[in-house]
Scaffold this motif. Structure first.
Motif, PDB file in Angstrom:
ATOM      1  N   MET A 191       0.784  -1.363  -0.007  1.00  0.00           N
ATOM      2  CA  MET A 191       0.118   0.002  -0.148  1.00  0.00           C
ATOM      3  C   MET A 191       0.970   1.209   0.063  1.00  0.00           C
ATOM      4  N   ILE A 192       2.044   1.058   0.360  1.00  0.00           N
ATOM      5  CA  ILE A 192       2.888   2.400   0.382  1.00  0.00           C
ATOM      6  C   ILE A 192       3.273   2.949  -1.073  1.00  0.00           C
ATOM      7  N   ASN A 193       3.041   4.401  -0.939  1.00  0.00           N
ATOM      8  CA  ASN A 193       3.394   5.221  -2.151  1.00  0.00           C
ATOM      9  C   ASN A 193       4.016   6.552  -1.522  1.00  0.00           C
ATOM     10  N   ASP A 194       4.125   7.357  -2.460  1.00  0.00           N
ATOM     11  CA  ASP A 194       4.755   8.772  -2.097  1.00  0.00           C
ATOM     12  C   ASP A 194       4.002   9.547  -0.926  1.00  0.00           C
ATOM     13  N   ASN A 195       2.602   9.384  -1.140  1.00  0.00           N
ATOM     14  CA  ASN A 195       1.881  10.290  -0.524  1.00  0.00           C
ATOM     15  C   ASN A 195       1.595   9.729   0.909  1.00  0.00           C
ATOM     16  N   ASN A 196       1.967   8.615   1.161  1.00  0.00           N
ATOM     17  CA  ASN A 196       1.630   8.067   2.515  1.00  0.00           C
ATOM     18  C   ASN A 196       2.739   7.171   3.223  1.00  0.00           C
ATOM     19  N   ARG A 197       3.832   7.299   2.623  1.00  0.00           N
ATOM     20  CA  ARG A 197       5.120   6.857   3.085  1.00  0.00           C
ATOM     21  C   ARG A 197       5.203   6.830   4.624  1.00  0.00           C
ATOM     22  N   LYS A 198       4.965   7.947   5.273  1.00  0.00           N
ATOM     23  CA  LYS A 198       5.413   8.195   6.675  1.00  0.00           C
ATOM     24  C   LYS A 198       4.467   7.351   7.523  1.00  0.00           C
ATOM     25  N   PRO A 199       2.998   7.719   7.229  1.00  0.00           N
ATOM     26  CA  PRO A 199       2.278   6.915   8.401  1.00  0.00           C
ATOM     27  C   PRO A 199       2.245   5.242   8.119  1.00  0.00           C
ATOM     28  N   MET A 200       2.210   4.887   6.753  1.00  0.00           N
ATOM     29  CA  MET A 200       2.302   3.650   6.217  1.00  0.00           C
ATOM     30  C   MET A 200       3.624   2.932   6.963  1.00  0.00           C
ATOM     31  N   SER A 201       4.688   3.537   6.716  1.00  0.00           N
ATOM     32  CA  SER A 201       5.774   3.205   7.600  1.00  0.00           C
ATOM     33  C   SER A 201       5.863   2.700   9.014  1.00  0.00           C
ATOM     34  N   LEU A 202       5.184   3.705   9.774  1.00  0.00           N
ATOM     35  CA  LEU A 202       4.572   3.675  11.120  1.00  0.00           C
ATOM     36  C   LEU A 202       4.020   2.477  11.485  1.00  0.00           C
ATOM     37  N   ALA A 203       2.951   2.158  10.588  1.00  0.00           N
ATOM     38  CA  ALA A 203       1.910   1.133  10.741  1.00  0.00           C
ATOM     39  C   ALA A 203       2.775  -0.294  10.700  1.00  0.00           C
ATOM     40  N   LEU A 204       3.792  -0.339   9.655  1.00  0.00           N
ATOM     41  CA  LEU A 204       4.824  -1.457   9.601  1.00  0.00           C
ATOM     42  C   LEU A 204       5.673  -1.573  10.924  1.00  0.00           C
ATOM     43  N   VAL A 205       6.097  -0.249  11.372  1.00  0.00           N
ATOM     44  CA  VAL A 205       6.826  -0.416  12.668  1.00  0.00           C
ATOM     45  C   VAL A 205       6.010  -1.082  13.798  1.00  0.00           C
ATOM     46  N   ILE A 206       4.800  -0.480  13.914  1.00  0.00           N
ATOM     47  CA  ILE A 206       3.837  -1.158  14.924  1.00  0.00           C
ATOM     48  C   ILE A 206       3.589  -2.702  14.748  1.00  0.00           C
ATOM     49  N   LEU A 207       3.522  -3.147  13.553  1.00  0.00           N
ATOM     50  CA  LEU A 207       3.454  -4.574  13.434  1.00  0.00           C
ATOM     51  C   LEU A 207       4.638  -5.235  13.718  1.00  0.00           C
ATOM     52  N   ASP A 208       6.096  -4.693  13.433  1.00  0.00           N
ATOM     53  CA  ASP A 208       7.181  -5.186  13.795  1.00  0.00           C
ATOM     54  C   ASP A 208       7.201  -5.283  15.418  1.00  0.00           C
ATOM     55  N   LEU A 209       6.958  -4.286  15.966  1.00  0.00           N
ATOM     56  CA  LEU A 209       6.916  -4.332  17.478  1.00  0.00           C
ATOM     57  C   LEU A 209       6.092  -5.293  18.043  1.00  0.00           C
ATOM     58  N   ILE A 210       4.867  -5.345  17.833  1.00  0.00           N
ATOM     59  CA  ILE A 210       3.905  -6.383  18.057  1.00  0.00           C
ATOM     60  C   ILE A 210       4.631  -7.981  17.752  1.00  0.00           C
ATOM     61  N   GLU A 211       5.054  -8.020  16.745  1.00  0.00           N
ATOM     62  CA  GLU A 211       5.940  -9.404  16.329  1.00  0.00           C
ATOM     63  C   GLU A 211       7.028  -9.605  17.267  1.00  0.00           C
ATOM     64  N   LYS A 212       8.017  -8.613  17.318  1.00  0.00           N
ATOM     65  CA  LYS A 212       9.048  -8.820  18.046  1.00  0.00           C
ATOM     66  C   LYS A 212       9.159  -8.543  19.759  1.00  0.00           C
ATOM     67  N   SER A 213       7.971  -8.172  20.170  1.00  0.00           N
ATOM     68  CA  SER A 213       7.802  -7.833  21.338  1.00  0.00           C
ATOM     69  C   SER A 213       8.402  -9.009  22.258  1.00  0.00           C
ATOM     70  N   PRO A 214       8.579  -8.650  23.578  1.00  0.00           N
ATOM     71  CA  PRO A 214       9.310 -10.160  24.243  1.00  0.00           C
ATOM     72  C   PRO A 214       7.995 -10.852  24.959  1.00  0.00           C
ATOM     73  N   GLU A 215       8.326 -12.061  25.140  1.00  0.00           N
ATOM     74  CA  GLU A 215       7.494 -12.943  25.679  1.00  0.00           C
ATOM     75  C   GLU A 215       6.131 -12.362  26.516  1.00  0.00           C
ATOM     76  N   ARG A 216       5.127 -12.888  25.966  1.00  0.00           N
ATOM     77  CA  ARG A 216       3.934 -12.340  26.519  1.00  0.00           C
ATOM     78  C   ARG A 216       3.678 -12.288  28.091  1.00  0.00           C
ATOM     79  N   LYS A 217       3.426 -11.373  28.640  1.00  0.00           N
ATOM     80  CA  LYS A 217       2.944 -11.284  29.912  1.00  0.00           C
ATOM     81  C   LYS A 217       1.853 -12.007  30.441  1.00  0.00           C
ATOM     82  N   LYS A 218       1.576 -12.934  31.658  1.00  0.00           N
ATOM     83  CA  LYS A 218       0.377 -13.533  31.872  1.00  0.00           C
ATOM     84  C   LYS A 218      -0.379 -12.758  32.798  1.00  0.00           C
TER      85      LYS A 218
END
Length: 131
Positions: free
Chosen positions: A104-131
């Protein structure tokens, strides 16, 4: 206690109501401190992140896509049942989301879409889930 309303008055009020209209989504409020300060190892953080990703994608592509929403729900399910499925299932659930967001990334939405990808990376790579 109930009130008595004249039938003519009720009809007049119901005629004034219009059909539901769908507005285009508003520009998402994206604050770096909010994104970077969230604990993505908690369910609250995962829900926040996935809803923020949905908000960003919805703004740039109009209405929310049912298939994209299904992928978000799948990722939420894998995060919620992290102890049962493990990190590989969460990564597998987030992978198609990241691929769609990258497409979905293009020149008009590069910054917010990149932040969305960062959020997904943070969720994916977050440490072990707390109970």
């Amino acid at each position: 206690m109930g009130t008595v309303v004249a039938l003519d008055q009720f009809r007049k009020g119901s005629e004034q109501q219009t059909d539901a209209t769908f507005e285009a989504p508003h520009r998402p409020a994206i604050f770096g401190s909010e994104i970077w300060g969230m604990d993505y190892s908690s369910m609250e953080g995962v829900v926040f992140g996935l809803l923020k990703v949905r908000e960003i994608a919805g703004f740039f592509y109009g209405a929310h896509d049912a298939e994209f929403d299904h992928m978000l729900i799948n990722a939420l399910d894998k995060a919620y049942h992290y102890e049962l499925h493990g990190p590989d299932a969460l990564k597998a659930a987030i992978r198609p989301l990241k691929a769609d967001m990258a497409d979905m990334i293009n020149d008009n939405n590069r910054k917010p879409m990149s932040l969305a990808l960062v959020i997904l990376d943070l969720i994916e790579k977050s440490p072990e889930r707390k109970k």
